[in-house]
Design a protein around this motif. Structure first.
Motif, PDB file in Angstrom:
ATOM      1  N   ASP A 275     -16.684  11.595   9.294  1.00 32.06           N
ATOM      2  CA  ASP A 275     -18.128  11.471   9.084  1.00 32.06           C
ATOM      3  C   ASP A 275     -18.880  12.384  10.051  1.00 32.06           C
ATOM      4  O   ASP A 275     -18.889  12.161  11.259  1.00 32.06           O
ATOM      5  CB  ASP A 275     -18.550  10.013   9.289  1.00 32.06           C
ATOM      6  N   THR A 276     -19.539  13.400   9.513  1.00 30.07           N
ATOM      7  CA  THR A 276     -20.348  14.306  10.326  1.00 30.07           C
ATOM      8  C   THR A 276     -21.839  14.006  10.187  1.00 30.07           C
ATOM      9  O   THR A 276     -22.670  14.768  10.680  1.00 30.07           O
ATOM     10  CB  THR A 276     -20.083  15.771   9.941  1.00 30.07           C
ATOM     11  N   ILE A 277     -22.190  12.931   9.519  1.00 26.75           N
ATOM     12  CA  ILE A 277     -23.581  12.500   9.395  1.00 26.75           C
ATOM     13  C   ILE A 277     -23.875  11.425  10.437  1.00 26.75           C
ATOM     14  O   ILE A 277     -24.812  11.541  11.232  1.00 26.75           O
ATOM     15  CB  ILE A 277     -23.873  11.965   7.981  1.00 26.75           C
ATOM     16  N   CYS A 278     -23.074  10.370  10.432  1.00 25.33           N
ATOM     17  CA  CYS A 278     -23.121   9.317  11.453  1.00 25.33           C
ATOM     18  C   CYS A 278     -21.743   9.284  12.100  1.00 25.33           C
ATOM     19  O   CYS A 278     -20.829   8.617  11.603  1.00 25.33           O
ATOM     20  CB  CYS A 278     -23.457   7.966  10.825  1.00 25.33           C
ATOM     21  N   PRO A 279     -21.544  10.019  13.175  1.00 30.11           N
ATOM     22  CA  PRO A 279     -20.191  10.221  13.700  1.00 30.11           C
ATOM     23  C   PRO A 279     -19.519   8.908  14.101  1.00 30.11           C
ATOM     24  O   PRO A 279     -20.185   7.956  14.541  1.00 30.11           O
ATOM     25  CB  PRO A 279     -20.405  11.135  14.908  1.00 30.11           C
ATOM     26  N   PRO A 280     -18.205   8.839  13.947  1.00 30.19           N
ATOM     27  CA  PRO A 280     -17.479   7.612  14.254  1.00 30.19           C
ATOM     28  C   PRO A 280     -17.739   7.079  15.655  1.00 30.19           C
ATOM     29  O   PRO A 280     -17.868   5.861  15.845  1.00 30.19           O
ATOM     30  CB  PRO A 280     -16.014   8.012  14.060  1.00 30.19           C
ATOM     31  N   SER A 281     -17.813   7.951  16.644  1.00 31.50           N
ATOM     32  CA  SER A 281     -18.015   7.457  18.013  1.00 31.50           C
ATOM     33  C   SER A 281     -19.345   6.721  18.147  1.00 31.50           C
ATOM     34  O   SER A 281     -19.422   5.694  18.830  1.00 31.50           O
ATOM     35  CB  SER A 281     -17.939   8.607  19.020  1.00 31.50           C
ATOM     36  N   ALA A 282     -20.390   7.219  17.494  1.00 33.78           N
ATOM     37  CA  ALA A 282     -21.683   6.537  17.546  1.00 33.78           C
ATOM     38  C   ALA A 282     -21.585   5.161  16.906  1.00 33.78           C
ATOM     39  O   ALA A 282     -22.150   4.176  17.407  1.00 33.78           O
ATOM     40  CB  ALA A 282     -22.752   7.383  16.856  1.00 33.78           C
ATOM     41  N   GLN A 283     -20.849   5.064  15.798  1.00 36.51           N
ATOM     42  CA  GLN A 283     -20.655   3.773  15.150  1.00 36.51           C
ATOM     43  C   GLN A 283     -19.871   2.812  16.050  1.00 36.51           C
ATOM     44  O   GLN A 283     -20.222   1.634  16.177  1.00 36.51           O
ATOM     45  CB  GLN A 283     -19.911   3.967  13.828  1.00 36.51           C
TER      46      GLN A 283
ATOM     47  N   LYS B 133     -27.864   9.999  21.744  1.00 38.31           N
ATOM     48  CA  LYS B 133     -27.478  11.106  22.621  1.00 38.31           C
ATOM     49  C   LYS B 133     -26.092  11.634  22.274  1.00 38.31           C
ATOM     50  O   LYS B 133     -25.826  12.832  22.397  1.00 38.31           O
ATOM     51  CB  LYS B 133     -27.546  10.676  24.089  1.00 38.31           C
ATOM     52  N   ARG B 134     -25.206  10.771  21.844  1.00 38.80           N
ATOM     53  CA  ARG B 134     -23.888  11.225  21.405  1.00 38.80           C
ATOM     54  C   ARG B 134     -24.017  12.115  20.171  1.00 38.80           C
ATOM     55  O   ARG B 134     -23.329  13.139  20.057  1.00 38.80           O
ATOM     56  CB  ARG B 134     -22.997  10.017  21.104  1.00 38.80           C
ATOM     57  N   VAL B 135     -24.890  11.753  19.244  1.00 40.28           N
ATOM     58  CA  VAL B 135     -25.136  12.587  18.061  1.00 40.28           C
ATOM     59  C   VAL B 135     -25.609  13.968  18.482  1.00 40.28           C
ATOM     60  O   VAL B 135     -25.133  14.995  17.976  1.00 40.28           O
ATOM     61  CB  VAL B 135     -26.168  11.913  17.141  1.00 40.28           C
ATOM     62  N   TRP B 136     -26.541  14.009  19.439  1.00 40.67           N
ATOM     63  CA  TRP B 136     -27.042  15.299  19.923  1.00 40.67           C
ATOM     64  C   TRP B 136     -25.932  16.079  20.638  1.00 40.67           C
ATOM     65  O   TRP B 136     -25.779  17.286  20.433  1.00 40.67           O
ATOM     66  CB  TRP B 136     -28.225  15.062  20.865  1.00 40.67           C
ATOM     67  N   GLU B 137     -25.140  15.391  21.444  1.00 42.63           N
ATOM     68  CA  GLU B 137     -24.054  16.050  22.173  1.00 42.63           C
ATOM     69  C   GLU B 137     -23.056  16.698  21.222  1.00 42.63           C
ATOM     70  O   GLU B 137     -22.462  17.734  21.525  1.00 42.63           O
ATOM     71  CB  GLU B 137     -23.341  15.020  23.053  1.00 42.63           C
ATOM     72  N   MET B 138     -22.834  16.090  20.051  1.00 45.07           N
ATOM     73  CA  MET B 138     -21.900  16.620  19.069  1.00 45.07           C
ATOM     74  C   MET B 138     -22.519  17.695  18.177  1.00 45.07           C
ATOM     75  O   MET B 138     -21.896  18.162  17.222  1.00 45.07           O
ATOM     76  CB  MET B 138     -21.358  15.478  18.196  1.00 45.07           C
TER      77      MET B 138
ATOM     78  N   ALA C  96     -27.555  16.834  15.550  1.00 43.68           N
ATOM     79  CA  ALA C  96     -28.973  16.493  15.497  1.00 43.68           C
ATOM     80  C   ALA C  96     -29.813  17.622  14.915  1.00 43.68           C
ATOM     81  O   ALA C  96     -31.024  17.650  15.091  1.00 43.68           O
ATOM     82  CB  ALA C  96     -29.479  16.147  16.897  1.00 43.68           C
ATOM     83  N   TYR C  97     -29.175  18.529  14.216  1.00 47.69           N
ATOM     84  CA  TYR C  97     -29.905  19.656  13.634  1.00 47.69           C
ATOM     85  C   TYR C  97     -29.648  19.777  12.147  1.00 47.69           C
ATOM     86  O   TYR C  97     -29.807  20.821  11.540  1.00 47.69           O
ATOM     87  CB  TYR C  97     -29.533  20.957  14.358  1.00 47.69           C
ATOM     88  N   GLY C  98     -29.237  18.690  11.529  1.00 51.53           N
ATOM     89  CA  GLY C  98     -29.020  18.698  10.100  1.00 51.53           C
ATOM     90  C   GLY C  98     -28.848  17.286   9.599  1.00 51.53           C
ATOM     91  O   GLY C  98     -28.559  16.359  10.359  1.00 51.53           O
ATOM     92  N   ALA C  99     -29.075  17.097   8.317  1.00 49.08           N
ATOM     93  CA  ALA C  99     -28.876  15.825   7.629  1.00 49.08           C
ATOM     94  C   ALA C  99     -29.709  14.719   8.281  1.00 49.08           C
ATOM     95  O   ALA C  99     -30.861  14.923   8.653  1.00 49.08           O
ATOM     96  CB  ALA C  99     -27.398  15.471   7.592  1.00 49.08           C
ATOM     97  N   ALA C 100     -29.122  13.531   8.443  1.00 51.82           N
ATOM     98  CA  ALA C 100     -29.894  12.335   8.775  1.00 51.82           C
ATOM     99  C   ALA C 100     -30.622  12.426  10.118  1.00 51.82           C
ATOM    100  O   ALA C 100     -31.719  11.898  10.269  1.00 51.82           O
ATOM    101  CB  ALA C 100     -28.981  11.119   8.758  1.00 51.82           C
TER     102      ALA C 100
END
Length: 323
Positions: free
Chosen positions: A277-285, A216-221, A224-228
């Motif tokens: 990192d805009t593929i796997c954002p730091p906050s998600a990690q 959900k954090r990925v989507w919020e940022m 979720a509309y490109g890359a991985a």
């Protein structure tokens, strides 16, 4: 410095956004019981792909949950010293495979056995047995998402394959089961965390910018509309265009969110994160990292994204030599 995510001080306290299913622990306890009941039937076949002087190389096949035959490359030192060897498990990035034999010889040269998994349904040789309802068009995060049974999520099976690989390798005569590590980048970083969570005998885990965390954090940022993570955006646009089932969908994804497996990890963890990192954002990690209670450290690369991190391979090599 420029920011694409939260400031570093906030990353160290961030606890994640994606909802956690109420039966998460029961879900994974049941999954491990299924794995316990699955006879891995390992088979080692000598490989002719390469003929190193100081290592033996094999095609390793074993059975994962659901009956799928899973493939990994396996290497062991040819002239092994007395006693058992440490081992490392290697996991690859999304859609790829376990790579070639030759880059793994640095580890066998130090007395390690090496096993490199091909994730089922991706770019390698492992069997993908399918059998789910709903879309399989674009990506494995959504594979099984609309199925009434959350046990059909494909990443559940892939996570369990990592633990089965660990069990198989730990059972080999030449391997010391108390000296096994796991490592990998991106999806491989996620599978490293999952493996360490589901097989508590893993002693060291090197996770490089892990994927599959805090959806959900990925989507919020708006990532979720490109890359991985593109398949998440595509799934909503196709199957829930007004986000009327948003909470339900993200909660279902919570079953395969590494941040909620992280508390199970007993291994010493070394994580690597690029703050750009805009593929796997730091906050998600960090949502996963902050839930690890075992000994841990994170190596920060302020100017780097989801790309080659200088010295990472050398640092990981030295880290694994401590097994």
């Amino acid at each position: 410095m420029p920011l694409i995510d939260k400031p570093l001080a906030e990353l160290y306290t961030y606890q994640g956004l994606n909802p956690r299913p109420s039966d998460f622990d029961a879900y994974w306890d049941e999954a491990l019981r299924e794995l316990d009941a699955t006879d891995p039937q390992p088979k080692l076949v000598p490989s002719t792909a390469i003929a190193p002087q100081n290592a033996e190389v094999f095609d390793l096949w074993f059975t994962g949950v659901g009956g799928a035959r899973i493939y990994a490359k396996y290497l062991r030192p040819k002239n092994r010293a007395a006693g058992k060897c440490p081992a490392v498990l290697q996991f690859h990035g999304y859609s790829g495979n376990g790579g070639e034999f030759s880059p793994k010889l640095a580890y066998t040269g130090e007395g390690f056995c090496v096993a490199s998994l091909d994730a089922r349904g991706q770019g390698g040789r492992s069997e993908d047995i399918g059998g789910v309802q709903g879309s399989t068009l674009a990506g494995q995060i959504i594979r099984g998402l609309p199925d009434p049974d959350p046990r059909k999520l494909l990443f559940r099976q892939i996570f369990l394959d990592t633990a089965q690989l660990a069990r198989v390798v730990m059972g080999f005569d030449e391997v010391d089961p108390e000296r096994v590590g796991a490592m990998g980048p991106s999806q491989g970083g996620a599978l490293t965390l999952a493996c360490a969570a589901l097989e508590p005998r893993i002693k060291r885990a090197a996770s490089v910018y892990p994927f599959l965390c805090d959806y959900k954090r990925v989507w919020e940022m708006d990532l979720a509309y490109g890359a991985a993570y593109e398949e998440l955006g595509r799934y909503f646009r196709t199957f829930d265009p007004r986000h009327e089932r948003e909470e339900e969908i993200f909660t279902r994804l919570g079953y395969i969110d590494c941040q909620y497996l992280a508390p199970r990890i007993k291994a010493e963890v070394l994580m690597y994160t690029g703050l750009m990192d805009t593929i796997c954002p730091p906050s998600a990690q960090f949502a996963a990292y902050n839930k690890i209670s075992s000994k841990k450290d994170v190596v920060i690369y302020p100017d780097f994204g989801h790309d080659h991190l200088p010295d990472e391979a050398d640092k990981t090599f030295d880290f694994m030599r401590g097994l």
